[in-house]
Design a protein around this motif. Structure first.
Motif, PDB file in Angstrom:
ATOM      1  N   UNK A 474       7.614  -9.298   4.027  1.00  0.00           N
ATOM      2  CA  UNK A 474       7.814  -8.373   3.045  1.00  0.00           C
ATOM      3  C   UNK A 474       8.274  -8.640   1.621  1.00  0.00           C
ATOM      4  N   UNK A 475       8.738  -9.805   1.506  1.00  0.00           N
ATOM      5  CA  UNK A 475       9.076 -10.172  -0.190  1.00  0.00           C
ATOM      6  C   UNK A 475       7.600 -10.474  -0.713  1.00  0.00           C
ATOM      7  N   UNK A 476       6.637 -11.247  -0.299  1.00  0.00           N
ATOM      8  CA  UNK A 476       5.517 -11.507  -0.851  1.00  0.00           C
ATOM      9  C   UNK A 476       4.600 -10.805  -0.944  1.00  0.00           C
ATOM     10  N   UNK A 477       4.680  -9.494   0.084  1.00  0.00           N
ATOM     11  CA  UNK A 477       3.560  -8.489   0.240  1.00  0.00           C
ATOM     12  C   UNK A 477       3.831  -7.682  -1.055  1.00  0.00           C
ATOM     13  N   UNK A 478       4.984  -7.617  -1.574  1.00  0.00           N
ATOM     14  CA  UNK A 478       5.395  -6.692  -2.798  1.00  0.00           C
ATOM     15  C   UNK A 478       4.544  -6.785  -3.766  1.00  0.00           C
ATOM     16  N   UNK A 479       4.192  -8.232  -4.130  1.00  0.00           N
ATOM     17  CA  UNK A 479       3.111  -8.515  -5.487  1.00  0.00           C
ATOM     18  C   UNK A 479       1.950  -8.913  -4.822  1.00  0.00           C
ATOM     19  N   UNK A 480       1.592  -8.526  -3.711  1.00  0.00           N
ATOM     20  CA  UNK A 480       0.092  -8.970  -3.413  1.00  0.00           C
ATOM     21  C   UNK A 480      -0.156 -10.329  -3.071  1.00  0.00           C
ATOM     22  N   UNK A 481       0.794 -10.895  -2.521  1.00  0.00           N
ATOM     23  CA  UNK A 481       0.608 -12.240  -1.843  1.00  0.00           C
ATOM     24  C   UNK A 481       0.966 -12.603  -0.575  1.00  0.00           C
ATOM     25  N   UNK A 482       1.290 -13.701   0.071  1.00  0.00           N
ATOM     26  CA  UNK A 482       1.449 -14.079   1.253  1.00  0.00           C
ATOM     27  C   UNK A 482       0.373 -13.581   2.031  1.00  0.00           C
ATOM     28  N   UNK A 483       0.522 -12.610   3.144  1.00  0.00           N
ATOM     29  CA  UNK A 483      -0.523 -12.107   4.082  1.00  0.00           C
ATOM     30  C   UNK A 483      -1.049 -10.785   3.649  1.00  0.00           C
ATOM     31  N   UNK A 484      -0.782 -10.224   2.489  1.00  0.00           N
ATOM     32  CA  UNK A 484      -1.667  -9.051   2.067  1.00  0.00           C
ATOM     33  C   UNK A 484      -3.014  -9.744   1.935  1.00  0.00           C
ATOM     34  N   UNK A 485      -4.330  -9.012   2.444  1.00  0.00           N
ATOM     35  CA  UNK A 485      -5.385  -9.253   2.115  1.00  0.00           C
ATOM     36  C   UNK A 485      -6.283  -7.766   1.894  1.00  0.00           C
ATOM     37  N   UNK A 486      -7.264  -7.982   0.798  1.00  0.00           N
ATOM     38  CA  UNK A 486      -8.055  -6.705   0.487  1.00  0.00           C
ATOM     39  C   UNK A 486      -9.383  -7.018   0.057  1.00  0.00           C
ATOM     40  N   UNK A 487     -10.192  -6.183  -0.004  1.00  0.00           N
ATOM     41  CA  UNK A 487     -11.689  -6.319  -0.511  1.00  0.00           C
ATOM     42  C   UNK A 487     -11.779  -5.675  -1.603  1.00  0.00           C
ATOM     43  N   UNK A 488     -12.503  -5.714  -2.690  1.00  0.00           N
ATOM     44  CA  UNK A 488     -12.539  -5.030  -3.732  1.00  0.00           C
ATOM     45  C   UNK A 488     -13.154  -3.454  -3.262  1.00  0.00           C
ATOM     46  N   UNK A 489     -13.751  -3.313  -2.157  1.00  0.00           N
ATOM     47  CA  UNK A 489     -14.000  -1.915  -1.618  1.00  0.00           C
ATOM     48  C   UNK A 489     -12.531  -1.208  -1.269  1.00  0.00           C
ATOM     49  N   UNK A 490     -11.842  -2.241  -0.468  1.00  0.00           N
ATOM     50  CA  UNK A 490     -10.290  -1.745  -0.094  1.00  0.00           C
ATOM     51  C   UNK A 490      -9.755  -1.077  -1.256  1.00  0.00           C
ATOM     52  N   UNK A 491      -9.557  -1.688  -2.407  1.00  0.00           N
ATOM     53  CA  UNK A 491      -8.801  -1.982  -3.679  1.00  0.00           C
ATOM     54  C   UNK A 491      -9.200  -0.480  -4.620  1.00  0.00           C
ATOM     55  N   UNK A 492     -10.737  -0.226  -4.239  1.00  0.00           N
ATOM     56  CA  UNK A 492     -11.209   0.887  -5.047  1.00  0.00           C
ATOM     57  C   UNK A 492     -10.881   1.966  -4.293  1.00  0.00           C
ATOM     58  N   UNK A 493     -10.690   2.028  -2.917  1.00  0.00           N
ATOM     59  CA  UNK A 493     -10.229   3.053  -1.939  1.00  0.00           C
ATOM     60  C   UNK A 493      -8.843   3.433  -2.465  1.00  0.00           C
ATOM     61  N   UNK A 494      -8.117   2.424  -2.780  1.00  0.00           N
ATOM     62  CA  UNK A 494      -6.790   2.780  -2.982  1.00  0.00           C
ATOM     63  C   UNK A 494      -6.856   3.466  -4.513  1.00  0.00           C
ATOM     64  N   UNK A 495      -7.439   2.982  -5.408  1.00  0.00           N
ATOM     65  CA  UNK A 495      -7.380   3.603  -6.743  1.00  0.00           C
ATOM     66  C   UNK A 495      -7.880   5.133  -6.596  1.00  0.00           C
ATOM     67  N   UNK A 496      -9.096   5.300  -5.675  1.00  0.00           N
ATOM     68  CA  UNK A 496      -9.571   6.719  -5.711  1.00  0.00           C
ATOM     69  C   UNK A 496      -8.445   7.668  -4.985  1.00  0.00           C
ATOM     70  N   UNK A 497      -7.464   6.901  -4.101  1.00  0.00           N
ATOM     71  CA  UNK A 497      -6.598   7.775  -3.375  1.00  0.00           C
ATOM     72  C   UNK A 497      -5.746   8.391  -4.437  1.00  0.00           C
ATOM     73  N   UNK A 498      -5.246   7.517  -5.454  1.00  0.00           N
ATOM     74  CA  UNK A 498      -4.109   7.819  -6.478  1.00  0.00           C
ATOM     75  C   UNK A 498      -5.117   8.877  -7.264  1.00  0.00           C
ATOM     76  N   UNK A 499      -6.260   8.837  -7.634  1.00  0.00           N
ATOM     77  CA  UNK A 499      -7.011   9.902  -8.321  1.00  0.00           C
ATOM     78  C   UNK A 499      -7.190  11.051  -7.788  1.00  0.00           C
ATOM     79  N   UNK A 500      -7.521  10.931  -6.463  1.00  0.00           N
ATOM     80  CA  UNK A 500      -7.874  12.181  -5.687  1.00  0.00           C
ATOM     81  C   UNK A 500      -6.482  12.858  -4.939  1.00  0.00           C
ATOM     82  N   UNK A 501      -5.349  12.122  -4.918  1.00  0.00           N
ATOM     83  CA  UNK A 501      -4.232  12.705  -4.221  1.00  0.00           C
ATOM     84  C   UNK A 501      -4.255  12.482  -2.781  1.00  0.00           C
TER      85      UNK A 501
END
Length: 616
Positions: A474-501
């Motif tokens: 839980x601790x390391x995940x908060x700032x994107x380390x540890x077991x957090x994994x993402x692709x650029x596609x995944x993070x673009x989708x996160x940003x799109x969600x913020x923009x789109x609601x």
């Protein structure tokens, strides 16, 4: 041998004549051509060429032209209906309807007439091509010909043509006609190398490998496939070589050969049937040599509408030019349209291409770009706002894990907005540590990260977030380390969600089998709406990153909302930048690229290229 209908008619007619001879003596039968005409039309229906032509005054010519029309029309059957027969002395005129059953559930129906004449006591059909169709002239017959529908284009979301019908040239070697196969392959290799020196998209071959494969294959061996222009050039360079031939083949070609070749190859395979349209047909008057001398009926071909794919020529080109500024590294960028989920660009450097579709499926720790999700969880679950005062010490010990800010900076007590803008690891590690088990994973899914999609034409993996049974996770995940994994596609989708609601459905192309599916194989749907209070605060924080925080180097590129990220791993760190401007959401990654400023610089170049091209 099975008797034809004309033979049966004659047998029945003979029996009837014997049984009714006495009645006939009392009641004279009208001297008309009806029976001869009926026999002729019946034989024509049965495709009894001998029977039909035998009732005419030009047996050989009639047989040839009747057979030519049956064959030319490729007819499956014929209904011949006698409408009327008018007799005037020794001449009768018959009116009838011919209804041809043609391939493809088509029918060709028309009225025609013939003349029968009496000689002595016998009636005979006077042969003329007009017996088969009123518009036919001497020596002519009917033929069915296909009117091919024009193949449609594939266009991008900005209207640019990405794929269009064309031809390609295939170089073949007939091993049975070549005495020195290795020598022939050397000549072909030299011609290809010469063309490649001017255009690096031209393939080259290894002489030894090609020779061995051709020997094993035997017969005709396909050496290479070339574009139309290059095929002509290579043919000119090569000249005439025994056993070597160039075959032209229809294909979908790229007006810009360097534009997203991998994705467009997949698209071409997906939408082939959607591009074909519906062929029309035409019935022509043809000479005995097959030449058309006019049309008697036709149905126009119906071309398919252009197939639209989500890729944007302008956006993809700008993204590719931007990542190519770091062609020394595995640099990549994904751009989505938040309002629709359209995938506008997937760009990678050649070094990234060497390992596959890293921008879509590569799994990397997202670093501080993940703080978009942690901040949303803090606002939604811990009653924080962008203005909330939080601690940002240089280090913090959470359950035995010491978390340190980049270069050990400290902001003391500051607003959550500033902690986000300056990317305080300690602040967000504490937020995530205080979340219930599984909550951060759930919030990530609300923003599209961790969701699985089956997108026609693309293989994608968004990423994964640990449930957090262990506090360290839980601790390391908060700032994107540890077991957090993402692709650029995944993070673009996160940003799109913020923009789109809400998380849009990512799409590339609609096909005959449907669009994007979810993990269960059902049609994918948009995510649930994100709470407006969460969105307002998160957007405020993301804007501060650009106006006064770690992403300020891109502040001149317009109203950008974003988050920087530097994800550490053994031996270095990955440079990240993810966010949106208007209706464009992006994620940029340089594998092993060091500080996030490098990803910011690539993204800034993207917007410069796009704006210079007059794009969005």
């Amino acid at each position: 041998m099975r008797p034809t209908r004309s033979h049966l008619r004659r047998i029945l007619a003979a029996v009837s004549a014997v049984s009714l001879v006495s009645a006939a003596a009392c009641t004279p039968r009208p001297d008309v051509a009806d029976d001869v005409v009926k026999d002729f039309l019946g034989d024509l229906e049965d495709r009894d060429i001998d029977g039909a032509s035998g009732g005419t005054d030009a047996v050989d010519v009639a047989a040839e032209q009747i057979d030519a029309t049956w064959t030319g029309l490729q007819a499956d059957g014929l209904d011949a209906t006698l409408n009327d027969v008018k007799t005037n002395g020794d001449v009768s005129t018959a009116m009838y309807t011919l209804d041809w059953d043609l391939p493809g559930d088509r029918n060709f129906t028309y009225d025609a007439t013939l003349t029968a004449t009496k000689s002595g006591s016998d009636w005979t059909v006077r042969w003329s091509p007009t017996v088969m169709h009123p518009d036919l002239g001497n020596g002519q017959h009917l033929e069915l010909r296909k009117v091919a529908a024009q193949t449609a284009d594939v266009v991008g979301s900005d209207g640019a043509v990405l794929l269009t019908p064309g031809i390609q040239w295939r170089i073949n070697v007939d091993t049975d006609k070549v005495t020195d196969l290795s020598g022939t392959m050397r000549k072909i290799a030299a011609a290809l190398e010469s063309a490649h020196s001017r255009d690096d998209s031209v393939p080259t071959i290894d002489v030894a490998t090609a020779t061995s494969e051709a020997q094993d294959a035997g017969g005709t061996y396909s050496v290479a496939v070339l574009s139309d222009l290059v095929g002509s050039q290579v043919s000119d360079i090569l000249g005439d070589v025994d056993g070597v031939s160039f075959n032209d083949e229809p294909t979908m070609v790229r007006p810009d050969p360097g534009f997203a070749p991998d994705i467009l190859s997949r698209i071409s395979g997906l939408v082939g049937d959607d591009l074909e349209g519906t062929d029309g047909w035409e019935i022509v008057k043809a000479t005995s040599g097959g030449a058309s001398v006019g049309s008697v009926d036709s149905v126009a071909a119906t071309p398919a509408p252009a197939v639209e794919v989500s890729l944007s020529k302008e956006v993809q080109t700008a993204a590719q030019l931007a990542v190519d500024t770091r062609d020394d590294a595995q640099a990549m960028m994904v751009v989505l349209r938040p309002s629709t989920g359209e995938i506008l660009a997937v760009a990678q450097t050649p070094k990234a291409d060497e390992e596959g579709d890293l921008a879509l499926t590569g799994q990397y720790p997202p670093g501080s770009t993940f703080k978009m999700i942690t901040a949303a969880a803090g606002v939604g679950e811990q009653d924080l706002t962008a203005a909330s005062m939080v601690g940002c010490p240089s280090t913090i010990n959470l359950g035995g894990r010491t978390v340190t800010n980049y270069n050990g900076f400290s902001l003391g007590t500051t607003t959550l907005r500033n902690a986000f803008a300056q990317s305080c690891n300690t602040t967000f590690a504490e937020i995530s540590t205080n979340l219930p088990e599984g909550k951060l994973k759930d919030v990530a899914a609300d923003f599209g990260l961790g969701r699985d999609y089956d997108i026609p034409g693309l293989d994608t993996i968004t990423g994964s977030v640990p449930t957090g049974e262990v506090m360290l996770d839980l601790t390391e995940s908060g700032y994107g380390q540890g077991l957090d994994l993402a692709s650029p596609f995944g993070m673009a989708l996160v940003a799109a969600t913020v923009a789109n609601g809400r998380t849009p459905v990512p799409t590339l192309v609609e096909t005959g089998t449907g669009g994007t599916k979810d993990a269960d194989g059902e049609a994918a749907t948009e995510g649930d709406p994100i709470d407006q209070h969460v969105l307002d605060n998160l957007r405020e924080m993301m804007r501060a990153v650009v106006t006064s925080g770690s992403g300020s180097a891109i502040s001149g590129a317009g109203e950008v909302y974003a988050k920087t990220g530097e994800a550490e791993y053994n031996g270095g760190s990955h440079a990240w930048f993810a966010g949106y401007r208007g209706d464009l959401a992006f994620a940029t990654l340089i594998v092993g690229g060091g500080g996030s400023e490098h990803a910011v610089a690539v993204t800034s170049q993207f917007f410069t290229e796009l704006d210079n091209a007059g794009g969005e």
